[in-house]
Design a protein around this motif. Structure first.
Motif: not given
Length: 211
Positions: A134-138, A140-161
């Motif tokens: 999660g992060a305040r907004n998109k 400021l999100l970092i390492m999305k691709e890296e985290m997704s690649a090594f997760s069976h389920e992957f979720y993102i949350a941002t304060d502002d949607g």
């Protein structure tokens, strides 16, 4: 001397450096850190090991420019060298063999700290890995691709949607709990308020947490 072999700008004031440090890479484990120094009279700063490549002899650190030393570090370029890069330090975080379902939560610059554990557990192939970042907004999100690649389920949350679920990482966590998702442990790294809210969310369900 320890050469910066790769530099990326992940978000405003957040930098990604791959450092050539074969002796550190050889022994590095998830949950450990290094202490680096830029020049002889410079401040020593601890940074979490965000990844390592034993074959290439590199260690990844991700940091936010928040003070004089990290701002100086952020001005360095590929090919520049650090004076000191000491590690790996700290005790690797180990899980009991009976833990099969792991939820990893990272907020802001806490994301690089959970990434090596997600990668390690995913590649072991013995546990289900669910990651929430999660992060305040998109922006400021970092390492999305890296985290997704090594997760069976992957979720993102941002304060502002602006990306993923609107709300906090605990919004996603509570939704998973409500859906009866199995959780043997929740590992969270991020701002103190985030970790406090993770603890508050899991407490009624007696879910083991590691902060």
């Amino acid at each position: 001397m320890y050469k910066i072999v790769e530099k990326r700008i992940l978000a405003p004031d957040i930098k990604w450096y791959n450092i050539y440090a074969p002796q550190v890479a050889k022994k590095a484990r998830a949950g450990q850190f290094v202490i680096l120094r830029i020049y002889d009279k410079g401040e020593r700063i601890p940074l979490t090991i965000a990844d390592y490549d034993r074959e290439k002899g590199t260690v990844l650190v991700v940091f936010q420019e928040v003070g004089k030393t990290t701002k100086m570090l952020g001005m360095m370029q590929e090919g520049d060298e650090l004076l000191d890069f000491v590690g790996p330090l700290g005790i690797p975080f180990e899980l009991d063999n009976d833990i099969k379902n792991v939820v990893l939560i990272g907020g802001g610059v806490g994301i690089p700290a959970i990434y090596p554990k997600a990668k390690e557990l995913f590649l072991e192939g013995k546990r289900k890995v669910i990651s929430i970042i999660g992060a305040r907004n998109k922006d400021l999100l970092i390492m999305k691709e890296e985290m997704s690649a090594f997760s069976h389920e992957f979720y993102i949350a941002t304060d502002d949607g602006s990306e993923g679920t609107k709300g906090f990482v605990t919004t996603v966590l509570q939704d998973l709990i409500d859906k009866k998702e199995k959780m043997d442990v929740v590992i969270a790294v991020g701002p103190p308020i985030m970790m406090k809210m993770v603890a508050r969310t899991t407490r009624p369900y007696n879910i083991y947490i590691h902060l």
